[in-house]
Motif scaffolding. Structure first.
Motif, mmCIF file in Angstrom:
data_model
loop_
_atom_site.group_PDB
_atom_site.id
_atom_site.type_symbol
_atom_site.label_atom_id
_atom_site.label_comp_id
_atom_site.label_asym_id
_atom_site.label_seq_id
_atom_site.Cartn_x
_atom_site.Cartn_y
_atom_site.Cartn_z
ATOM 1 N N ARG A 558 0.665 -1.044 -0.152
ATOM 2 C CA ARG A 558 -0.040 0.008 0.190
ATOM 3 C C ARG A 558 0.902 1.194 0.004
ATOM 4 N N SER A 559 2.040 1.177 0.603
ATOM 5 C CA SER A 559 2.768 2.380 0.768
ATOM 6 C C SER A 559 3.639 2.623 -0.705
ATOM 7 N N GLU A 560 3.866 1.446 -1.322
ATOM 8 C CA GLU A 560 4.515 1.750 -2.526
ATOM 9 C C GLU A 560 3.581 2.321 -3.544
ATOM 10 N N ALA A 561 2.226 1.757 -3.438
ATOM 11 C CA ALA A 561 1.120 2.262 -4.363
ATOM 12 C C ALA A 561 0.938 3.538 -4.321
ATOM 13 N N ALA A 562 0.856 4.082 -2.795
ATOM 14 C CA ALA A 562 0.736 5.482 -2.566
ATOM 15 C C ALA A 562 1.783 6.310 -3.085
ATOM 16 N N VAL A 563 3.096 5.920 -3.210
ATOM 17 C CA VAL A 563 4.199 6.555 -3.724
ATOM 18 C C VAL A 563 3.914 6.706 -5.193
ATOM 19 N N ASN A 564 3.958 5.746 -5.812
ATOM 20 C CA ASN A 564 3.631 5.423 -7.306
ATOM 21 C C ASN A 564 2.674 6.658 -7.544
ATOM 22 N N LEU A 565 1.441 6.503 -6.995
ATOM 23 C CA LEU A 565 0.178 7.350 -7.136
ATOM 24 C C LEU A 565 0.665 8.931 -7.163
ATOM 25 N N LEU A 566 1.444 9.156 -6.066
ATOM 26 C CA LEU A 566 1.784 10.600 -5.940
ATOM 27 C C LEU A 566 2.814 10.910 -6.823
ATOM 28 N N SER A 567 3.678 10.293 -7.285
ATOM 29 C CA SER A 567 4.741 10.589 -8.288
ATOM 30 C C SER A 567 4.505 11.088 -9.404
ATOM 31 N N GLY A 568 3.084 10.659 -9.844
ATOM 32 C CA GLY A 568 2.689 11.071 -10.983
ATOM 33 C C GLY A 568 1.521 12.237 -11.148
ATOM 34 N N SER A 569 1.154 12.683 -10.014
ATOM 35 C CA SER A 569 0.279 13.967 -9.862
ATOM 36 C C SER A 569 1.022 15.243 -10.110
ATOM 37 N N LEU A 570 0.096 16.162 -10.629
ATOM 38 C CA LEU A 570 0.518 17.411 -10.943
ATOM 39 C C LEU A 570 1.360 18.092 -9.798
ATOM 40 N N SER A 571 0.625 18.067 -8.551
ATOM 41 C CA SER A 571 1.293 18.694 -7.383
ATOM 42 C C SER A 571 2.533 18.427 -7.151
ATOM 43 N N TYR A 572 2.650 16.928 -7.113
ATOM 44 C CA TYR A 572 4.106 16.226 -7.154
ATOM 45 C C TYR A 572 5.156 16.749 -7.924
ATOM 46 N N LYS A 573 4.749 17.129 -9.349
ATOM 47 C CA LYS A 573 5.709 17.837 -10.269
ATOM 48 C C LYS A 573 5.962 19.127 -10.070
ATOM 49 N N VAL A 574 4.815 19.797 -9.600
ATOM 50 C CA VAL A 574 5.271 21.340 -9.274
ATOM 51 C C VAL A 574 6.092 21.282 -7.978
ATOM 52 N N GLY A 575 5.875 20.580 -7.016
ATOM 53 C CA GLY A 575 6.506 20.494 -5.937
ATOM 54 C C GLY A 575 8.239 20.011 -6.323
ATOM 55 N N ARG A 576 8.125 19.305 -7.102
ATOM 56 C CA ARG A 576 9.569 18.772 -7.557
ATOM 57 C C ARG A 576 10.546 19.948 -8.225
ATOM 58 N N LEU A 577 9.629 20.718 -9.174
ATOM 59 C CA LEU A 577 10.261 21.754 -9.801
ATOM 60 C C LEU A 577 10.772 22.988 -8.765
ATOM 61 N N ALA A 578 9.923 23.185 -7.502
ATOM 62 C CA ALA A 578 10.309 24.238 -6.597
ATOM 63 C C ALA A 578 11.429 23.709 -5.567
ATOM 64 N N ILE A 579 11.326 22.256 -5.401
ATOM 65 C CA ILE A 579 12.525 21.833 -4.313
ATOM 66 C C ILE A 579 13.828 21.767 -5.197
ATOM 67 N N THR A 580 13.930 21.372 -6.863
ATOM 68 C CA THR A 580 15.196 21.286 -7.434
ATOM 69 C C THR A 580 16.044 22.207 -7.246
ATOM 70 N N PRO A 581 15.848 23.772 -7.390
ATOM 71 C CA PRO A 581 16.633 24.605 -7.088
ATOM 72 C C PRO A 581 17.113 24.552 -5.973
ATOM 73 N N ALA A 582 16.402 24.556 -4.757
ATOM 74 C CA ALA A 582 16.773 24.646 -3.663
ATOM 75 C C ALA A 582 17.826 23.522 -3.202
ATOM 76 N N ARG A 583 17.505 22.326 -3.888
ATOM 77 C CA ARG A 583 18.786 21.134 -3.487
ATOM 78 C C ARG A 583 19.809 21.592 -4.183
ATOM 79 N N LEU A 584 19.725 22.150 -5.475
ATOM 80 C CA LEU A 584 21.093 22.493 -6.270
ATOM 81 C C LEU A 584 21.693 23.530 -5.506
ATOM 82 N N ALA A 585 21.091 24.677 -4.991
ATOM 83 C CA ALA A 585 21.761 25.616 -4.179
ATOM 84 C C ALA A 585 22.351 25.001 -2.934
ATOM 85 N N LYS A 586 21.597 24.137 -2.375
ATOM 86 C CA LYS A 586 22.063 23.525 -0.718
ATOM 87 C C LYS A 586 23.563 22.966 -1.262
#
Length: 614
Positions: A558-586
């Motif tokens: 169930r946890s794997e299914a939830a992760v897979n489900l979240l990884s394909g959503s729009l909010s997950y992608k927007v969050g990933r775009l927002a977090i990527t510059p912060a990761r690079l800066a860090k």
């Protein structure tokens, strides 16, 4: 062998030319010891029926005539006796009398099928007629309701072997079926029954003769308890039985019925004589049970010395009928590093009174009487500590377990001091060995007890040690098992390999195993039930483990299914775009920090070098 080569064999008629009554497992050394006590030197003795060769060895001082129905048996003893008659009871010459007549195999083994059948009463009358006035008759009678019949796996009435062509017991009204009826028949034949003995463990094998009157009175005797248990355990060893004969015999003792359930009885009867008549050789010959032993026991089973227990002014005491054969203990056991040795002069001295410790402990376990168990075990532990020197025990005390200790109030005593320790043993090891042996008997025998059923033998030993007030771990128990294997190897006469094998066998004992000794159906069934309970418990544990693993696997999925489900959503992608510059800066900040630290360290290293150059 023929009659020409054996002139001492007479064939008056009725002989069975190819029949032999000798059986490989037969034995009756206690009868031989009793006969040696009763028969004076030079007496004329008639042995009616087959007997153990030990009886001939014990009566070398007498003139012996054998009455046998089988010619092979007669040829085997012809060179050892004065005369052999091969016939039934009618083959005895009329008017011939003997000082002692011994029918230690009963009257069934006296009659021959090749001559006129007299029947039980007539055969008895013929033997009684052969007893001189004042003489004695030793007669054995099998018990149709003895322990051997009650525990027999095969029905006694369905035998088809050659040796089972006679049917004895209550089905034949012409023969006695109990001890009282035998006394009545003897009185009717002109004999006065005196002392009587209960013979254990089987009719064809006697290793213990116990006075019937004492068995009825001393129902709590530790001596009788130990003798009956040992005799029945060894006497039925390797045989399949319905129930444990030792347990049945001991229970019959406590109920006052050990004599009634004896496999056979031996009666010493006397022929009436005129009190004014005196035999020039022996004097008046009427001898009652007074002065005869209370018990004759073949210590250690068949092939060992018979010891007697006599009743004197100071109570019961051990007595050996062959004191001239005593020798001092040799030093060989010490040189061979055996853990125990047999004292050739023991047992000797008074027989300690009291109840057997094993019976008291079993009684406490069955009744869940923890107070009694605590008192007994702590008393035993304290007694061992009082007997020790520098924390070690020697002699018979070091080897005496619950089956060889009697308790009278708060006093403990060794019943039979025959076996002694070769080297001092620690008190804790001696205590643990006794408790381990009792634990093994308790668990493998299926006895109920007040402790958890999941304990193994070693675990229950530790628990019993705690009840005794001693705190020892399993290392002490291991040392106790090693000592038990060493002592057992010495008692059984095993070599080094046998000792190792015995040690391995003892360590492998589990609560689901049947007890050693006879293969009892009841005990095997109890062992099967314990194995079924253990299998049920293990199956339930396995099912619980499988259910737990299944539930965890489902949660992971169930946890794997939830992760897979979240990884394909729009909010997950927007969050990933927002977090990527912060990761690079860090990541860049961490790299800059590492470079700055390295530069500072390099400058600090170069500064001392410049100062040295100046």
């Amino acid at each position: 062998m023929t009659t020409e080569t054996a002139p001492a064999v007479a064939l008056p008629g009725g002989e069975m030319l190819s029949w032999s009554d000798q059986r490989g497992e037969a034995g009756n050394d206690p009868l031989a010891a009793l006969a040696a006590r009763l028969v004076p030197a030079g007496a004329r003795v008639l042995l009616a029926g087959p007997h153990d060769p030990a009886l001939l060895d014990a009566l070398t001082h007498a003139r012996i005539t054998c009455l046998l129905r089988g010619y092979p048996d007669a040829a085997a003893v012809a060179g050892r006796v004065d005369r052999v008659l091969v016939a039934g009871p009618h083959g005895l010459p009329p008017g011939e009398e003997y000082d002692v007549v011994i029918a230690g195999g009963g009257l069934d083994a006296v009659e021959s099928v090749e001559g006129a059948r007299l029947g039980w009463d007539a055969a008895l009358a013929r033997l009684v007629a052969a007893v001189r006035p004042g003489g004695q008759l030793l007669l054995r009678l099998d018990n149709p309701l003895g322990v051997h019949r009650l525990v027999a796996a095969a029905s006694w009435y369905a035998g088809r072997d050659d040796a089972e062509w006679t049917v004895g017991g209550v089905l034949d009204a012409h023969r006695p079926a109990n001890l009282d009826q035998l006394r009545v028949r003897l009185a009717a034949a002109g004999m006065r029954a005196g002392a009587s003995y209960a013979a254990y463990p089987r009719p064809d094998l006697t290793t213990a003769l116990l006075a019937t009157d004492q068995l009825a009175r001393r129902t709590s005797s530790g001596l009788f308890d130990a003798v009956l248990h040992d005799a029945c355990t060894s006497g039925f060893g390797g045989r399949f039985v319905l129930a444990d004969p030792a347990r049945l015999a001991v229970d019959a003792l406590h109920a006052g019925r050990a004599a009634e359930l004896a496999p056979s009885w031996l009666v010493v009867a006397h022929r009436a004589v005129d009190p004014l008549t005196t035999d020039e050789r022996y004097g008046t010959a009427a001898v009652d049970g007074d002065g005869l032993p209370v018990a004759l026991v073949q210590a250690g089973g068949p092939g060992n010395t018979v010891v007697e227990v006599v009743d004197g002014p100071q109570g019961w005491s051990w007595h050996r009928p062959d004191p001239g054969d005593r020798t001092e203990a040799a030093a060989a056991p010490y040189a061979s590093r055996e853990a125990a040795f047999r004292d050739p002069a023991a047992p000797d001295g008074p027989v300690p009174d009291g109840r057997l410790l094993r019976s008291l402990l079993l009684d406490g376990c069955l009744r869940r009487d923890t107070t009694l168990l605590r008192r007994l075990l702590r008393g035993y532990a304290d007694w061992l500590a009082d007997q020790a020197g520098d924390g070690r025990l020697t002699g018979a005390v070091a080897l005496a377990g619950a089956d060889n200790l009697v308790v009278a109030g708060d006093r403990f005593a060794v019943l039979d001091p025959t076996w002694r320790a070769n080297a001092p043993l620690p008190v804790d090891v001696v205590l643990a060995r006794t408790l381990w042996r009792f634990s093994a008997e308790l668990l493998t025998g299926g006895y109920a007890h007040p402790w958890t059923s999941t304990l193994d033998v070693a675990g229950l030993t530790v628990v019993l040690g705690g009840v005794a007030g001693r705190d020892f771990d399993r290392a002490v128990v291991d040392a106790a098992v090693e000592t038990e294997a060493a002592v057992g190897a010495a008692v059984r006469g095993l070599d080094a390999d046998g000792r190792v094998g015995l040690d391995t066998e003892l360590r492998a004992v589990t609560p689901t195993d049947p007890p050693p000794g006879p293969g009892s159906y009841q005990q095997l069934r109890e062992a099967w039930l314990r194995q079924r309970e253990e299998n049920t418990r293990l199956t339930a544990l396995l099912k619980w483990t499988e259910d737990l693993l299944t539930s965890r696997e489902r949660a992971l999925r169930r946890s794997e299914a939830a992760v897979n489900l979240l990884s394909g959503s729009l909010s997950y992608k927007v969050g990933r775009l927002a977090i990527t510059p912060a990761r690079l800066a860090k990541r860049g900040a961490r790299a800059a920090k590492r470079r700055a630290v390295a530069a500072i360290a390099q400058k600090q290293q170069d500064r001392p070098d410049k100062q040295e150059q100046q």
